[in-house]
Scaffold this motif. Structure first.
Motif, mmCIF file in Angstrom:
data_model
loop_
_atom_site.group_PDB
_atom_site.id
_atom_site.type_symbol
_atom_site.label_atom_id
_atom_site.label_comp_id
_atom_site.label_asym_id
_atom_site.label_seq_id
_atom_site.Cartn_x
_atom_site.Cartn_y
_atom_site.Cartn_z
ATOM 1 N N THR A 297 0.805 -1.267 0.054
ATOM 2 C CA THR A 297 0.015 -0.092 -0.040
ATOM 3 C C THR A 297 0.811 1.389 -0.047
ATOM 4 O OG1 THR A 297 -0.078 0.253 2.428
ATOM 5 C CG2 THR A 297 -1.798 -1.403 1.260
ATOM 6 N N GLU A 298 0.152 2.462 -0.150
ATOM 7 C CA GLU A 298 0.891 3.581 0.109
ATOM 8 C C GLU A 298 1.980 3.693 1.217
ATOM 9 O OE1 GLU A 298 -2.710 4.384 2.359
ATOM 10 O OE2 GLU A 298 -2.313 3.448 0.568
ATOM 11 N N SER A 299 1.466 2.871 2.375
ATOM 12 C CA SER A 299 2.496 3.097 3.545
ATOM 13 C C SER A 299 3.683 2.483 3.228
ATOM 14 C CB SER A 299 1.813 2.646 4.760
ATOM 15 O OG SER A 299 1.466 1.063 4.486
ATOM 16 N N ASP A 300 4.014 1.653 2.144
ATOM 17 C CA ASP A 300 5.106 0.932 1.829
ATOM 18 C C ASP A 300 6.101 1.572 0.749
ATOM 19 O OD1 ASP A 300 4.657 -1.359 3.413
ATOM 20 O OD2 ASP A 300 2.937 -1.768 2.230
ATOM 21 N N VAL A 301 5.498 2.683 0.585
ATOM 22 C CA VAL A 301 6.218 3.804 -0.505
ATOM 23 C C VAL A 301 7.502 4.126 0.380
ATOM 24 C CG1 VAL A 301 6.279 5.838 -1.938
ATOM 25 C CG2 VAL A 301 4.092 4.379 -1.961
ATOM 26 N N VAL A 302 8.682 3.929 -0.634
ATOM 27 C CA VAL A 302 10.084 4.172 0.051
ATOM 28 C C VAL A 302 10.771 5.234 -0.673
ATOM 29 C CG1 VAL A 302 10.157 2.274 1.521
ATOM 30 C CG2 VAL A 302 10.992 2.122 -0.838
ATOM 31 N N ARG A 303 10.148 5.985 -2.023
ATOM 32 C CA ARG A 303 10.750 6.769 -2.803
ATOM 33 C C ARG A 303 10.703 8.188 -1.998
ATOM 34 N NH1 ARG A 303 8.421 5.144 -8.797
ATOM 35 N NH2 ARG A 303 9.535 3.002 -9.047
ATOM 36 N N HIS A 304 10.772 9.026 -2.970
ATOM 37 C CA HIS A 304 10.682 10.613 -2.385
ATOM 38 C C HIS A 304 9.377 10.755 -1.620
ATOM 39 C CE1 HIS A 304 10.164 14.978 -2.303
ATOM 40 N NE2 HIS A 304 11.332 14.990 -3.075
ATOM 41 N N GLU A 305 9.290 11.377 -0.531
ATOM 42 C CA GLU A 305 8.186 11.343 0.460
ATOM 43 C C GLU A 305 6.947 11.901 -0.171
ATOM 44 O OE1 GLU A 305 8.533 14.905 3.263
ATOM 45 O OE2 GLU A 305 10.851 14.449 2.624
ATOM 46 N N LEU A 306 7.120 13.054 -1.551
ATOM 47 C CA LEU A 306 5.868 13.253 -2.203
ATOM 48 C C LEU A 306 5.165 12.084 -2.938
ATOM 49 C CD1 LEU A 306 6.742 16.484 -3.780
ATOM 50 C CD2 LEU A 306 4.993 15.944 -2.377
ATOM 51 N N VAL A 307 5.973 10.909 -3.311
ATOM 52 C CA VAL A 307 5.401 9.864 -3.987
ATOM 53 C C VAL A 307 4.067 9.381 -2.879
ATOM 54 C CG1 VAL A 307 5.587 7.449 -5.025
ATOM 55 C CG2 VAL A 307 7.428 9.361 -5.327
ATOM 56 N N GLN A 308 4.382 9.156 -1.760
ATOM 57 C CA GLN A 308 3.344 8.801 -0.839
ATOM 58 C C GLN A 308 2.117 9.625 -0.974
ATOM 59 O OE1 GLN A 308 3.623 8.307 3.504
ATOM 60 N NE2 GLN A 308 4.284 6.302 2.911
ATOM 61 N N THR A 309 2.419 10.941 -0.981
ATOM 62 C CA THR A 309 1.173 11.815 -1.127
ATOM 63 C C THR A 309 0.466 11.839 -2.431
ATOM 64 O OG1 THR A 309 2.471 13.233 0.349
ATOM 65 C CG2 THR A 309 0.904 14.351 -1.069
ATOM 66 N N ILE A 310 1.394 11.725 -3.499
ATOM 67 C CA ILE A 310 0.620 11.430 -4.942
ATOM 68 C C ILE A 310 -0.361 10.272 -5.018
ATOM 69 C CG2 ILE A 310 1.214 10.894 -7.283
ATOM 70 C CD1 ILE A 310 3.872 12.893 -6.738
ATOM 71 N N VAL A 311 0.366 9.143 -4.380
ATOM 72 C CA VAL A 311 -0.465 7.945 -4.642
ATOM 73 C C VAL A 311 -1.787 8.070 -3.680
ATOM 74 C CG1 VAL A 311 -0.568 5.433 -3.808
ATOM 75 C CG2 VAL A 311 1.551 6.236 -4.899
ATOM 76 N N ARG A 312 -1.677 8.656 -2.690
ATOM 77 C CA ARG A 312 -2.849 8.916 -1.931
ATOM 78 C C ARG A 312 -3.823 9.674 -2.663
ATOM 79 N NH1 ARG A 312 0.022 9.573 4.234
ATOM 80 N NH2 ARG A 312 0.252 7.356 4.707
ATOM 81 N N ALA A 313 -3.332 10.878 -3.052
ATOM 82 C CA ALA A 313 -4.093 11.806 -3.951
ATOM 83 C C ALA A 313 -5.025 11.211 -5.071
ATOM 84 C CB ALA A 313 -3.314 13.032 -4.287
ATOM 85 N N TYR A 314 -4.315 10.268 -5.881
ATOM 86 C CA TYR A 314 -4.820 9.666 -6.824
ATOM 87 C C TYR A 314 -6.156 8.649 -6.150
ATOM 88 C CZ TYR A 314 -2.217 11.215 -11.132
ATOM 89 O OH TYR A 314 -1.817 12.056 -11.892
ATOM 90 N N GLU A 315 -5.816 7.887 -5.351
ATOM 91 C CA GLU A 315 -6.797 7.222 -4.576
ATOM 92 C C GLU A 315 -7.967 7.949 -4.285
ATOM 93 O OE1 GLU A 315 -4.663 5.191 -1.587
ATOM 94 O OE2 GLU A 315 -3.824 3.436 -3.034
ATOM 95 N N ARG A 316 -7.692 9.043 -3.758
ATOM 96 C CA ARG A 316 -8.989 9.666 -3.272
ATOM 97 C C ARG A 316 -9.696 10.261 -4.567
ATOM 98 N NH1 ARG A 316 -5.298 12.159 0.574
ATOM 99 N NH2 ARG A 316 -5.108 13.920 -0.812
#
Length: 329
Positions: A297-316
């Protein structure tokens, strides 16, 4: 009896470059912890002094214990790592420190290890199953960790060769006009697999092993008709396989082989009238023994910290769009 309103704790910092790993460049990690927790952090020589409420101090000590462990293991922590540890104060279980779970050391001397609970489950699944499916968003280490496990298996002589493959499906771009033979045209699709191999084993060693046929990086279409014995096989970007391609790939497994299938079902580039082989596989193999499915899930994203924010934004955004379409007549 109530705890005192203010507490103080001290942490001995390493000297030299390791101190930068703990505090961050220009104390960036220290300031991040201070801002997130509201604690007061002061560096006095080689000692970090933490002042705040008991909850703040305990949380800060937990974070810096993790940063010290990573620095001692040769890792350079980042802000995303700090935030993962801080989530534990909100009632989530603290994720295991990666220092004790090193899979291998890359050609450049960098230790590779699972950095989240989901990644640890993924690595464990690969080790315990001949066929593992990993489904999750970009940046969760699906390909990276699979290649690391494949490199370990090759070094240990558990397999005789590595085969890495991807379906050649355009993600919005048309590459057919590019000059060159078929190998030159499909190379852009396969480049991420080469990048992972180069990091794990080094470009020169990869080139030698490819010359000997020990490592193959091929388009999925080239897998038809083959049987792969004693091989570690990785199918990447599997969300872009058709039903027929997925069946063809899975039936390539021979004796002594292990396969890992990775993909992100939110990034399917197939025509709308084609069913993704990865999506269908979740239903076809549900509950079957010997096959592992790992959901990252997005909590497992380990790239640039913005990637996690991007993934969540698309999911919403996509959830909201699905709700509006479902509610329309």
């Amino acid at each position: 009896m109530a705890e005192p309103a203010t507490r103080e704790a001290t942490i001995v910092l390493p000297s030299g470059p390791d101190a930068v790993g703990v505090l961050g460049q220009h104390d960036a990690l220290l300031r991040l912890v201070e801002a997130e927790l509201g604690a007061q952090l002061t560096v006095r020589g080689e000692t970090l002094v933490i002042r705040g409420t008991p909850v703040q101090v305990r949380a800060a000590v937990r974070v810096f214990d993790r940063l010290l462990a990573e620095a001692a293991g040769g890792r350079m922590p980042d802000p995303a790592e700090v935030r993962r540890v801080l989530r534990a104060r909100d009632g989530e279980p603290e994720e295991p420190a990666p220092g004790g779970d090193v899979i291998l050391v890359t050609a450049a001397g960098k230790p590779v290890s699972p950095r989240t609970a989901g990644q640890r489950a993924y690595v464990t699944a690969i080790g315990g199953h001949d066929l593992t499916f990993a489904i999750g968003p970009a940046g969760t280490g699906k390909t990276y960790l699979a290649v690391a496990m494949a490199a370990v298996a090759l070094r240990a002589r558990a397999v005789q060769r590595l085969v890495l493959t991807r379906p050649a499906v355009e993600a919005g771009e048309k590459l057919g006009f590019l000059p060159g033979d078929i190998a030159a045209k499909v190379d852009p699709y396969l480049r991420p697999l080469y990048d992972a191999l180069y990091e794990m084993l080094g470009p020169e060693r990869v080139a030698r092993l490819m010359e000997r046929g020990v490592i193959e990086v091929v388009p999925l279409a080239f897998m038809r008709g083959r049987t792969l014995n004693d091989a570690f096989i990785i199918l990447d970007e599997a969300q872009n396989t058709t039903r027929e391609q997925m069946k063809m790939f899975l039936t390539r497994m021979g004796f002594g082989s292990k396969a890992v299938v990775t993909g992100d079902v939110t990034q399917i580039d197939l025509p709308r009238d084609r069913t993704s082989g990865l999506v269908e596989a979740r239903e076809v193999f549900r509950g079957l023994g010997g096959i592992a499915f790992v959901a990252l899930t997005e909590s497992d994203v380990v790239r640039h910290e913005l990637v996690q924010t991007i993934v969540r934004a698309y999911e919403r955004f996509e959830a909201g769009r699905d709700d509006s379409q479902g509610g329309s007549p």
